[in-house]
Scaffold this motif. Structure first.
Motif, PDB file in Angstrom:
ATOM      1  N   ALA A   1     -12.997 -26.681   0.529  1.00  0.00           N
ATOM      2  CA  ALA A   1     -12.710 -26.121  -0.790  1.00  0.00           C
ATOM      3  C   ALA A   1     -11.579 -25.116  -0.685  1.00  0.00           C
ATOM      4  O   ALA A   1     -11.367 -24.487   0.363  1.00  0.00           O
ATOM      5  N   ALA A   2     -10.830 -24.962  -1.770  1.00  0.00           N
ATOM      6  CA  ALA A   2      -9.762 -23.962  -1.847  1.00  0.00           C
ATOM      7  C   ALA A   2      -9.846 -23.297  -3.211  1.00  0.00           C
ATOM      8  O   ALA A   2      -9.506 -23.895  -4.230  1.00  0.00           O
ATOM      9  N   LEU A   3     -10.341 -22.041  -3.228  1.00  0.00           N
ATOM     10  CA  LEU A   3     -10.469 -21.264  -4.459  1.00  0.00           C
ATOM     11  C   LEU A   3      -9.352 -20.232  -4.458  1.00  0.00           C
ATOM     12  O   LEU A   3      -9.224 -19.445  -3.514  1.00  0.00           O
ATOM     13  N   ARG A   4      -8.553 -20.219  -5.504  1.00  0.00           N
ATOM     14  CA  ARG A   4      -7.370 -19.362  -5.488  1.00  0.00           C
ATOM     15  C   ARG A   4      -7.391 -18.342  -6.614  1.00  0.00           C
ATOM     16  O   ARG A   4      -7.877 -18.611  -7.709  1.00  0.00           O
ATOM     17  N   SER A   5      -6.798 -17.193  -6.288  1.00  0.00           N
ATOM     18  CA  SER A   5      -6.626 -16.134  -7.278  1.00  0.00           C
ATOM     19  C   SER A   5      -5.465 -15.252  -6.831  1.00  0.00           C
ATOM     20  O   SER A   5      -5.228 -15.094  -5.624  1.00  0.00           O
ATOM     21  N   THR A   6      -4.744 -14.698  -7.792  1.00  0.00           N
ATOM     22  CA  THR A   6      -3.661 -13.771  -7.466  1.00  0.00           C
ATOM     23  C   THR A   6      -4.228 -12.358  -7.434  1.00  0.00           C
ATOM     24  O   THR A   6      -4.796 -11.886  -8.421  1.00  0.00           O
ATOM     25  N   GLN A   7      -4.085 -11.701  -6.293  1.00  0.00           N
ATOM     26  CA  GLN A   7      -4.661 -10.375  -6.094  1.00  0.00           C
ATOM     27  C   GLN A   7      -3.645  -9.440  -5.470  1.00  0.00           C
ATOM     28  O   GLN A   7      -2.672  -9.878  -4.838  1.00  0.00           O
ATOM     29  N   SER A   8      -3.879  -8.159  -5.649  1.00  0.00           N
ATOM     30  CA  SER A   8      -3.042  -7.140  -5.034  1.00  0.00           C
ATOM     31  C   SER A   8      -3.678  -6.696  -3.719  1.00  0.00           C
ATOM     32  O   SER A   8      -4.844  -6.293  -3.698  1.00  0.00           O
ATOM     33  N   LEU A   9      -2.930  -6.809  -2.620  1.00  0.00           N
ATOM     34  CA  LEU A   9      -3.393  -6.367  -1.312  1.00  0.00           C
ATOM     35  C   LEU A   9      -2.773  -5.010  -1.013  1.00  0.00           C
ATOM     36  O   LEU A   9      -1.558  -4.824  -1.176  1.00  0.00           O
ATOM     37  N   VAL A  10      -3.598  -4.053  -0.591  1.00  0.00           N
ATOM     38  CA  VAL A  10      -3.134  -2.681  -0.375  1.00  0.00           C
ATOM     39  C   VAL A  10      -3.480  -2.257   1.045  1.00  0.00           C
ATOM     40  O   VAL A  10      -4.649  -2.286   1.450  1.00  0.00           O
ATOM     41  N   SER A  11      -2.436  -1.888   1.816  1.00  0.00           N
ATOM     42  CA  SER A  11      -2.649  -1.312   3.146  1.00  0.00           C
ATOM     43  C   SER A  11      -2.551   0.199   3.028  1.00  0.00           C
ATOM     44  O   SER A  11      -2.542   0.748   1.917  1.00  0.00           O
ATOM     45  N   GLU A  12      -2.455   0.881   4.137  1.00  0.00           N
ATOM     46  CA  GLU A  12      -2.384   2.343   4.089  1.00  0.00           C
ATOM     47  C   GLU A  12      -1.087   2.829   3.443  1.00  0.00           C
ATOM     48  O   GLU A  12      -1.073   3.868   2.786  1.00  0.00           O
ATOM     49  N   GLU A  13       0.017   2.076   3.622  1.00  0.00           N
ATOM     50  CA  GLU A  13       1.307   2.552   3.134  1.00  0.00           C
ATOM     51  C   GLU A  13       1.973   1.623   2.124  1.00  0.00           C
ATOM     52  O   GLU A  13       2.872   2.046   1.405  1.00  0.00           O
ATOM     53  N   GLN A  14       1.576   0.345   2.077  1.00  0.00           N
ATOM     54  CA  GLN A  14       2.248  -0.612   1.226  1.00  0.00           C
ATOM     55  C   GLN A  14       1.242  -1.405   0.400  1.00  0.00           C
ATOM     56  O   GLN A  14       0.042  -1.382   0.664  1.00  0.00           O
TER      57      GLN A  14
ATOM     58  N   ASP B   1       1.603  -6.297  14.429  1.00  0.00           N
ATOM     59  CA  ASP B   1       0.363  -7.052  14.623  1.00  0.00           C
ATOM     60  C   ASP B   1      -0.764  -6.289  13.918  1.00  0.00           C
ATOM     61  O   ASP B   1      -1.322  -5.338  14.467  1.00  0.00           O
ATOM     62  N   PRO B   2      -1.104  -6.705  12.683  1.00  0.00           N
ATOM     63  CA  PRO B   2      -2.091  -5.942  11.913  1.00  0.00           C
ATOM     64  C   PRO B   2      -3.547  -6.299  12.213  1.00  0.00           C
ATOM     65  O   PRO B   2      -4.447  -5.809  11.532  1.00  0.00           O
ATOM     66  N   VAL B   3      -3.784  -7.163  13.207  1.00  0.00           N
ATOM     67  CA  VAL B   3      -5.152  -7.593  13.504  1.00  0.00           C
ATOM     68  C   VAL B   3      -6.006  -6.376  13.857  1.00  0.00           C
ATOM     69  O   VAL B   3      -5.627  -5.532  14.669  1.00  0.00           O
ATOM     70  N   GLY B   4      -7.160  -6.301  13.205  1.00  0.00           N
ATOM     71  CA  GLY B   4      -8.076  -5.185  13.421  1.00  0.00           C
ATOM     72  C   GLY B   4      -7.959  -4.098  12.378  1.00  0.00           C
ATOM     73  O   GLY B   4      -8.865  -3.258  12.250  1.00  0.00           O
ATOM     74  N   GLN B   5      -6.866  -4.092  11.611  1.00  0.00           N
ATOM     75  CA  GLN B   5      -6.700  -3.082  10.582  1.00  0.00           C
ATOM     76  C   GLN B   5      -7.405  -3.506   9.295  1.00  0.00           C
ATOM     77  O   GLN B   5      -7.847  -4.639   9.137  1.00  0.00           O
ATOM     78  N   SER B   6      -7.499  -2.564   8.370  1.00  0.00           N
ATOM     79  CA  SER B   6      -8.199  -2.804   7.112  1.00  0.00           C
ATOM     80  C   SER B   6      -7.197  -2.913   5.968  1.00  0.00           C
ATOM     81  O   SER B   6      -6.174  -2.222   5.952  1.00  0.00           O
ATOM     82  N   VAL B   7      -7.481  -3.820   5.021  1.00  0.00           N
ATOM     83  CA  VAL B   7      -6.648  -3.989   3.847  1.00  0.00           C
ATOM     84  C   VAL B   7      -7.566  -4.203   2.653  1.00  0.00           C
ATOM     85  O   VAL B   7      -8.616  -4.842   2.770  1.00  0.00           O
ATOM     86  N   ARG B   8      -7.213  -3.634   1.509  1.00  0.00           N
ATOM     87  CA  ARG B   8      -8.018  -3.796   0.308  1.00  0.00           C
ATOM     88  C   ARG B   8      -7.508  -4.971  -0.514  1.00  0.00           C
ATOM     89  O   ARG B   8      -6.312  -5.092  -0.772  1.00  0.00           O
ATOM     90  N   VAL B   9      -8.427  -5.819  -0.927  1.00  0.00           N
ATOM     91  CA  VAL B   9      -8.131  -6.892  -1.873  1.00  0.00           C
ATOM     92  C   VAL B   9      -8.742  -6.449  -3.188  1.00  0.00           C
ATOM     93  O   VAL B   9      -9.947  -6.515  -3.379  1.00  0.00           O
ATOM     94  N   GLY B  10      -7.869  -5.992  -4.097  1.00  0.00           N
ATOM     95  CA  GLY B  10      -8.382  -5.334  -5.292  1.00  0.00           C
ATOM     96  C   GLY B  10      -8.968  -3.985  -4.879  1.00  0.00           C
ATOM     97  O   GLY B  10      -8.267  -3.093  -4.412  1.00  0.00           O
ATOM     98  N   THR B  11     -10.270  -3.863  -5.006  1.00  0.00           N
ATOM     99  CA  THR B  11     -10.946  -2.620  -4.584  1.00  0.00           C
ATOM    100  C   THR B  11     -11.851  -2.841  -3.390  1.00  0.00           C
ATOM    101  O   THR B  11     -12.510  -1.909  -2.937  1.00  0.00           O
ATOM    102  N   THR B  12     -11.889  -4.077  -2.856  1.00  0.00           N
ATOM    103  CA  THR B  12     -12.796  -4.408  -1.770  1.00  0.00           C
ATOM    104  C   THR B  12     -12.060  -4.366  -0.436  1.00  0.00           C
ATOM    105  O   THR B  12     -11.040  -5.040  -0.265  1.00  0.00           O
ATOM    106  N   PRO B  13     -12.541  -3.594   0.541  1.00  0.00           N
ATOM    107  CA  PRO B  13     -11.876  -3.551   1.849  1.00  0.00           C
ATOM    108  C   PRO B  13     -12.230  -4.784   2.686  1.00  0.00           C
ATOM    109  O   PRO B  13     -13.370  -5.249   2.704  1.00  0.00           O
ATOM    110  N   PHE B  14     -11.232  -5.311   3.376  1.00  0.00           N
ATOM    111  CA  PHE B  14     -11.393  -6.450   4.271  1.00  0.00           C
ATOM    112  C   PHE B  14     -10.805  -6.098   5.635  1.00  0.00           C
ATOM    113  O   PHE B  14      -9.825  -5.344   5.723  1.00  0.00           O
ATOM    114  N   THR B  15     -11.360  -6.669   6.677  1.00  0.00           N
ATOM    115  CA  THR B  15     -10.839  -6.489   8.029  1.00  0.00           C
ATOM    116  C   THR B  15      -9.945  -7.678   8.371  1.00  0.00           C
ATOM    117  O   THR B  15     -10.348  -8.833   8.228  1.00  0.00           O
ATOM    118  N   ILE B  16      -8.741  -7.392   8.821  1.00  0.00           N
ATOM    119  CA  ILE B  16      -7.799  -8.454   9.192  1.00  0.00           C
ATOM    120  C   ILE B  16      -8.204  -8.994  10.569  1.00  0.00           C
ATOM    121  O   ILE B  16      -8.195  -8.262  11.557  1.00  0.00           O
TER     122      ILE B  16
END
Length: 409
Positions: free
Chosen positions: A103-116, A171-186
């Motif tokens: 399956a492929a479920l798609r949505s356009t979201q804003s990804l937010v790191s610490e600086e960008q 290499d951002p592996v291991g860092q955290s990024v927010r998808v919308g308001t939810t944090p995810f681990t790369i």
């Protein structure tokens, strides 16, 4: 006369009239150059199409939801969900010509790191999706079945997203990024995929488990699959058979009668690629055929000049015959002259065609692929043109009467 002597005499005659010889071969030069340039452009375009569809994935079918007529209003494909999660499982388990499905479920979201931050396409999927798309990770790991079962908050970034959020070569592996308001681990960064034939950047994307997508972005994992299904056939030859079998399965599961339209759509990328390649081949053949006319015009020019040369050198021919030259020697001499002119034009045309192809590639960004077999065939064809169009003047020269030739003024 030996072959070497015949060739030396022919080249000496050509060299005496250098400008006329060059102008004679100009048609061959343009013809060979145009054929090589046109074939290079066509081969480059075909190769680019093949690479674009290879980037999409091999033996790929895309199953999209359709719509039903409601209250007299009917929408297009994708306007209403009609595919279910049970349909996905049935495709995986009940269609013998299907190797994988995801399956492929798609949505356009804003990804937010610490600086960008960066707005991109977020796809909820499973590990099979990356196998179907032939898309490994360049660093870290991929989404796993455990991530899907547990609905974990892990994410795999495309190269473009990783560069926009963390900079080039990071290499951002291991860092955290927010998808919308939810944090995810790369957990990984996908290998560079490139662009589609339409210019879409495949690397401008991010991927999370579809269970996490449904709960955190879509709002619950319901009966209907709010996206598309990517299907990989067991082989390239089985792609059309897989499309037929998947169609029959979904029509049966959706209880569609014989006269009812499908409430889903299946795109066969192999058929689309084949149609585009066929169109490219047809256009390339057309352009090469038009360019080949220049070779025939060049051949006619060679015949004309050789006839003039025979007339100008009639006394020379008579002297050679009086000194013992046989008609075969005269025929060979003029035939070698015509062949030399054509081959010289062919060699110069090869250089001209390769140069034009490279100039077009640099000037306009057109894809070109110079093929050695095309160069060889063009040069061989130019030689054949010289022999064919030079044969009549050579025969005419060899059949002159020595007495009449000596008396010619």
């Amino acid at each position: 006369m030996t072959w070497f002597q015949t060739l030396r005499v022919a080249l000496r005659a050509i060299w005496r009239n250098r400008m006329r010889s060059f102008l004679t071969t100009l048609g061959i030069i343009i013809g060979v150059g145009a054929v090589i340039a046109m074939m290079a452009i066509g081969a480059g375009a075909k190769s680019q199409i093949e690479q674009a569809f290879a980037a999409m994935g091999t033996n790929l079918l895309i199953v999209m939801p359709g719509s039903t007529t409601t209250g007299g209003s009917r929408g297009g494909f994708g306007s209403m969900p009609t595919l279910t999660w049970d349909d996905l499982e049935a495709i995986r388990s009940e269609v013998p010509s299907v190797k994988r499905a995801a399956a492929a479920l798609r949505s356009t979201q804003s990804l937010v790191s610490e600086e960008q931050n960066w707005t991109t396409s977020v796809t909820g999927t499973s590990p099979e999706y990356f196998d179907i798309r032939n898309w490994p990770v360049s660093s870290g790991v991929n989404i796993t079945s455990t991530d899907v079962e547990g609905g974990t908050k892990v994410i795999v970034l495309g190269q473009t997203v990783a560069e926009k959020l963390y900079g080039a070569n990071a290499d951002p592996v291991g860092q955290s990024v927010r998808v919308g308001t939810t944090p995810f681990t790369i957990v990984g960064v996908a290998a560079r995929k490139g662009q589609s034939a339409s210019g879409q950047d495949y690397d401008d994307a991010a991927f999370i488990p579809y269970t996490t997508f449904a709960r955190k972005i879509q709002g619950g994992l319901g009966k209907y699959l709010q996206g598309t299904i990517f299907v990989e056939a067991i082989s390239g030859e089985a792609t059309s058979r897989a499309q037929t079998e998947v169609t029959a399965l979904l029509r049966d599961r959706h209880h569609l009668g014989d006269g009812a339209d499908d409430d889903f759509s299946i795109r066969n990328l192999a058929e689309i690629a084949g149609a585009q390649q066929q169109g490219t081949d047809t256009m390339t053949t057309l352009l090469a055929s038009v360019a080949a006319v220049s070779l025939l015009v060049g051949g006619i020019g060679i015949m004309n000049i050789m006839l003039v040369s025979v007339t100008e050198r009639t006394r020379e021919i008579g002297v050679r015959m009086a000194l013992g030259a046989k008609p075969a020697d005269i025929l060979l001499q003029f035939l070698v002259e015509a062949l030399s002119l054509a081959m010289a034009g062919g060699i110069l045309g090869v250089g001209f065609g390769v140069g034009v192809a490279r100039w077009l590639a640099g000037r306009f960004g057109w894809p070109v692929l110079v093929q050695p077999q095309v160069i060889f065939l063009s040069a061989a064809f130019s030689g054949a043109v010289g022999i064919i169009f030079g044969l009549y003047p050579a025969r005419r020269a060899s059949q002159l009467d020595p007495i009449d030739a000596l008396r010619y003024e």
